[in-house]
Design a protein around this motif. Structure first.
Motif, PDB file in Angstrom:
ATOM      1  N   TYR A  60       0.775  -1.229  -0.142  1.00 26.78           N
ATOM      2  CA  TYR A  60      -0.336   0.121   0.093  1.00 26.78           C
ATOM      3  C   TYR A  60       0.759   1.299  -0.056  1.00 26.78           C
ATOM      4  O   TYR A  60       0.784   2.012  -0.742  1.00 26.78           O
ATOM      5  CB  TYR A  60      -1.096   0.349   1.024  1.00 26.78           C
ATOM      6  N   ASN A  64       0.165   3.778  -2.689  1.00 29.41           N
ATOM      7  CA  ASN A  64       0.252   4.863  -2.231  1.00 29.41           C
ATOM      8  C   ASN A  64       1.112   6.581  -3.697  1.00 29.41           C
ATOM      9  O   ASN A  64       0.126   7.116  -4.050  1.00 29.41           O
ATOM     10  CB  ASN A  64      -0.190   5.639  -0.840  1.00 29.41           C
ATOM     11  N   ARG A  85     -10.258   8.361  -5.536  1.00 25.19           N
ATOM     12  CA  ARG A  85     -11.431   8.487  -4.532  1.00 25.19           C
ATOM     13  C   ARG A  85     -11.377   7.931  -3.578  1.00 25.19           C
ATOM     14  O   ARG A  85     -11.686   8.732  -2.475  1.00 25.19           O
ATOM     15  CB  ARG A  85     -12.200   8.436  -5.914  1.00 25.19           C
ATOM     16  N   LEU A  86     -11.315   6.677  -3.300  1.00 26.30           N
ATOM     17  CA  LEU A  86     -11.089   6.355  -2.358  1.00 26.30           C
ATOM     18  C   LEU A  86      -9.989   6.215  -1.440  1.00 26.30           C
ATOM     19  O   LEU A  86     -10.654   6.682  -0.195  1.00 26.30           O
ATOM     20  CB  LEU A  86     -10.923   4.877  -2.748  1.00 26.30           C
ATOM     21  N   ARG A  87      -9.333   7.040  -1.896  1.00 25.84           N
ATOM     22  CA  ARG A  87      -7.920   7.436  -0.796  1.00 25.84           C
ATOM     23  C   ARG A  87      -8.309   8.851  -0.588  1.00 25.84           C
ATOM     24  O   ARG A  87      -8.337   8.990   0.717  1.00 25.84           O
ATOM     25  CB  ARG A  87      -6.458   7.313  -1.520  1.00 25.84           C
ATOM     26  N   ARG A  89     -11.762  10.296   0.283  1.00 22.01           N
ATOM     27  CA  ARG A  89     -12.551   9.355   0.778  1.00 22.01           C
ATOM     28  C   ARG A  89     -11.936   9.110   2.503  1.00 22.01           C
ATOM     29  O   ARG A  89     -13.098   9.761   3.391  1.00 22.01           O
ATOM     30  CB  ARG A  89     -13.989   8.343   0.142  1.00 22.01           C
ATOM     31  N   ARG A  90     -11.355   8.802   2.290  1.00 24.23           N
ATOM     32  CA  ARG A  90     -10.610   7.907   3.961  1.00 24.23           C
ATOM     33  C   ARG A  90     -10.097   8.927   4.290  1.00 24.23           C
ATOM     34  O   ARG A  90      -9.944   8.650   5.509  1.00 24.23           O
ATOM     35  CB  ARG A  90      -9.290   6.844   3.843  1.00 24.23           C
ATOM     36  N   ALA A  91      -9.487   9.705   3.417  1.00 21.70           N
ATOM     37  CA  ALA A  91      -8.721  11.186   3.826  1.00 21.70           C
ATOM     38  C   ALA A  91      -9.337  12.221   5.116  1.00 21.70           C
ATOM     39  O   ALA A  91      -9.068  12.853   5.943  1.00 21.70           O
ATOM     40  CB  ALA A  91      -7.860  11.573   3.203  1.00 21.70           C
ATOM     41  N   HIS A  92     -10.561  12.547   3.955  1.00 25.02           N
ATOM     42  CA  HIS A  92     -11.883  13.046   4.919  1.00 25.02           C
ATOM     43  C   HIS A  92     -12.921  12.876   5.398  1.00 25.02           C
ATOM     44  O   HIS A  92     -14.076  13.244   6.017  1.00 25.02           O
ATOM     45  CB  HIS A  92     -12.794  13.838   3.578  1.00 25.02           C
ATOM     46  N   GLY A  93     -12.825  11.164   5.913  1.00 27.07           N
ATOM     47  CA  GLY A  93     -14.316  10.523   6.554  1.00 27.07           C
ATOM     48  C   GLY A  93     -13.893  10.294   7.716  1.00 27.07           C
ATOM     49  O   GLY A  93     -13.460  11.520   8.368  1.00 27.07           O
ATOM     50  N   ALA A  95     -13.237   8.709  10.195  1.00 25.66           N
ATOM     51  CA  ALA A  95     -12.481   8.520  11.562  1.00 25.66           C
ATOM     52  C   ALA A  95     -10.785  10.123  11.413  1.00 25.66           C
ATOM     53  O   ALA A  95     -10.453  10.162  12.586  1.00 25.66           O
ATOM     54  CB  ALA A  95     -11.226   7.480  10.784  1.00 25.66           C
ATOM     55  N   ALA A  96     -10.492  10.214   9.706  1.00 25.08           N
ATOM     56  CA  ALA A  96     -10.107  11.773  10.244  1.00 25.08           C
ATOM     57  C   ALA A  96     -10.072  13.459  10.629  1.00 25.08           C
ATOM     58  O   ALA A  96      -9.313  13.325  11.088  1.00 25.08           O
ATOM     59  CB  ALA A  96      -9.962  11.241   8.571  1.00 25.08           C
TER      60      ALA A  96
END
Length: 99
Positions: A60, A64, A85-87, A89-93, A95-96
C-alpha cells in the motif's frame, strides 16, 4: 500479424509496455492487480503476499505513491482515478475528523 505490447501478456511484452509508459514492471503489475484482485475468492492480503512477495503495508505504500504519478494514470486511468477517490474519502471520512 504482430501483437501490440499493450495486449501481449508475455514477459517481454510486459517489459516493453513498462518502458513505453515510463513505469517499472512492478508498477504495472500493481496497477493490473488493482484492476482485477476481487475476481478471486482469496483474501487480498494473501494475494499480495503470493503475487508480489510484499507485506500488505509495503504494497500500500508503493500503491499510494504510484497513483500520484501521471504515467500511472496514463497506464490505467480508471483504476488510478478510483483509487484516488477512495483515498480522498478515507482522508476526509469520519475517522479523519476524530484526530
Amino acid at each position: 500479424m504482430t501483437t501490440s505490447p499493450m495486449l501481449d501478456p508475455t514477459p517481454d511484452a510486459a517489459a516493453a509496455r513498462a518502458d513505453a509508459l515510463g513505469l517499472s514492471e512492478l508498477a504495472l503489475a500493481i496497477l493490473d492487480f488493482e484492476g482485477r484482485w476481487w475476481q478471486t475468492p482469496e483474501a487480498k492480503d494473501r494475494q499480495i503476499r503470493e503475487t508480489f512477495d510484499l507485506t500488505a503495508v509495503r504494497y500500500y505504500q508503493l500503491l499510494n505513491r504510484l497513483i500520484d504519478l501521471p504515467t500511472a494514470r496514463e497506464a490505467a486511468p480508471l483504476v488510478v482515478l478510483r483509487l484516488r477517490r477512495l483515498r480522498a474519502r478515507r482522508a476526509h471520512g469520519p475517522a479523519a475528523r476524530l484526530g
